[in-house]
Design a protein around this motif. Structure first.
Motif, mmCIF file in Angstrom:
data_model
loop_
_atom_site.group_PDB
_atom_site.id
_atom_site.type_symbol
_atom_site.label_atom_id
_atom_site.label_comp_id
_atom_site.label_asym_id
_atom_site.label_seq_id
_atom_site.Cartn_x
_atom_site.Cartn_y
_atom_site.Cartn_z
ATOM 1 N N GLY A 19 88.036 112.013 -12.254
ATOM 2 C CA GLY A 19 86.750 112.197 -12.910
ATOM 3 C C GLY A 19 85.662 111.218 -12.532
ATOM 4 O O GLY A 19 84.554 111.291 -13.071
ATOM 5 N N VAL A 20 85.934 110.299 -11.596
ATOM 6 C CA VAL A 20 84.898 109.307 -11.239
ATOM 7 C C VAL A 20 83.892 109.870 -10.232
ATOM 8 O O VAL A 20 82.852 109.259 -9.981
ATOM 9 C CB VAL A 20 85.517 108.003 -10.680
ATOM 10 N N GLY A 21 84.213 111.019 -9.638
ATOM 11 C CA GLY A 21 83.269 111.648 -8.721
ATOM 12 C C GLY A 21 83.631 111.543 -7.256
ATOM 13 O O GLY A 21 82.750 111.670 -6.391
ATOM 14 N N LYS A 22 84.910 111.358 -6.947
ATOM 15 C CA LYS A 22 85.324 111.219 -5.547
ATOM 16 C C LYS A 22 84.973 112.453 -4.726
ATOM 17 O O LYS A 22 84.386 112.362 -3.643
ATOM 18 C CB LYS A 22 86.841 110.948 -5.473
ATOM 19 N N THR A 23 85.349 113.630 -5.233
ATOM 20 C CA THR A 23 85.084 114.870 -4.512
ATOM 21 C C THR A 23 83.582 115.125 -4.399
ATOM 22 O O THR A 23 83.088 115.569 -3.344
ATOM 23 C CB THR A 23 85.760 116.062 -5.215
ATOM 24 N N SER A 24 82.840 114.834 -5.452
ATOM 25 C CA SER A 24 81.388 115.035 -5.439
ATOM 26 C C SER A 24 80.715 114.140 -4.403
ATOM 27 O O SER A 24 79.784 114.566 -3.705
ATOM 28 C CB SER A 24 80.802 114.756 -6.827
ATOM 29 N N TYR A 89 84.624 104.000 -8.779
ATOM 30 C CA TYR A 89 84.737 103.910 -10.235
ATOM 31 C C TYR A 89 83.482 104.504 -10.847
ATOM 32 O O TYR A 89 82.466 104.699 -10.178
ATOM 33 C CB TYR A 89 84.944 102.461 -10.705
ATOM 34 N N ASP A 90 83.563 104.809 -12.126
ATOM 35 C CA ASP A 90 82.430 105.343 -12.886
ATOM 36 C C ASP A 90 81.813 104.175 -13.650
ATOM 37 O O ASP A 90 82.502 103.502 -14.442
ATOM 38 C CB ASP A 90 82.952 106.422 -13.845
#
Length: 205
Positions: A19-24, A89-90
């Motif tokens: 959910g930290v946004g790696k794929t995004s 990280y978020d």
């Protein structure tokens, strides 16, 4: 007439909690796209992008893995041959920052790089577009941790494309430098087929 420089293949691993946004981040850099629909990565996925770093053509093969613990059994096959690692990280989730130490150790244990001390890491604090005045992970705290490990640090937003291109180009730069110092870069033949832009499954061994 000087022969053109060969393309170098760099394998980049992205690690961090779910959910930290790696794929995004990967999709923003490679495809210049962002989707607000969250879908957890299952197993492993990679995209490729060619960039030029200091006059050298570089093909970045960027590997994304799920952050959930149950998928960490990807193990040696996933990590083998990594040239650099992006830790994500978020900025709004303190645990995701605290977990970076274990993610970096996971990479070292699984990939067994030539030098643990000089293996290239870049740290990204993502989702700054959602950060309010009382953000969970202060930039100073993150930068202090990164500085202690000689690790470049960027604050990013995959949604707004903030510092994404700059961060991944820094990854390519330091990974290429490390390859040249090791004197054994992996060169791509001019006719290589990298497969689809969104290949799934295990990594080449």
């Amino acid at each position: 007439m000087q022969a053109p420089k060969k393309k170098v293949l760099l394998k980049i691993i992205i690690l961090g909690d779910t959910g930290v946004g790696k794929t995004s981040l990967m999709n923003r850099f490679v495809n210049q796209k962002f989707t607000a629909t969250y879908k957890a990565t299952i197993g492993a996925d990679f995209l490729t992008k060619e960039v030029t770093v200091n006059g050298q053509r570089v093909t970045m093969q960027i590997w994304d893995t799920a952050g959930q613990e149950r998928f960490q059994s990807l193990g040696v096959a996933f990590y083998r041959g990594a040239d650099a690692c992006v830790l994500v990280y978020d900025v709004n989730q303190p645990k995701s920052f605290d977990d970076l130490e274990s993610w970096s150790q996971e990479l070292i244990v699984q990939a067994c790089p030539q030098s643990h001390e000089t293996f290239p890491f870049v740290c990204l604090g993502n989702k700054v577009d959602k950060a309010g005045p009382n953000r969970a992970v202060p930039k100073k705290k993150a930068k202090t941790w990164c500085d202690s490990k000689s690790m470049p640090h960027f604050e990013t937003s995959a949604k707004e494309a903030t510092n994404v291109d700059e961060a991944f180009r820094k990854v390519a730069e330091i990974a290429l430098l490390q390859e040249q110092q090791n004197d054994d870069p992996v060169y791509l033949p001019e006719t290589i087929e990298m497969g689809g832009d969104n290949a799934e499954g295990g990594c080449p061994c």
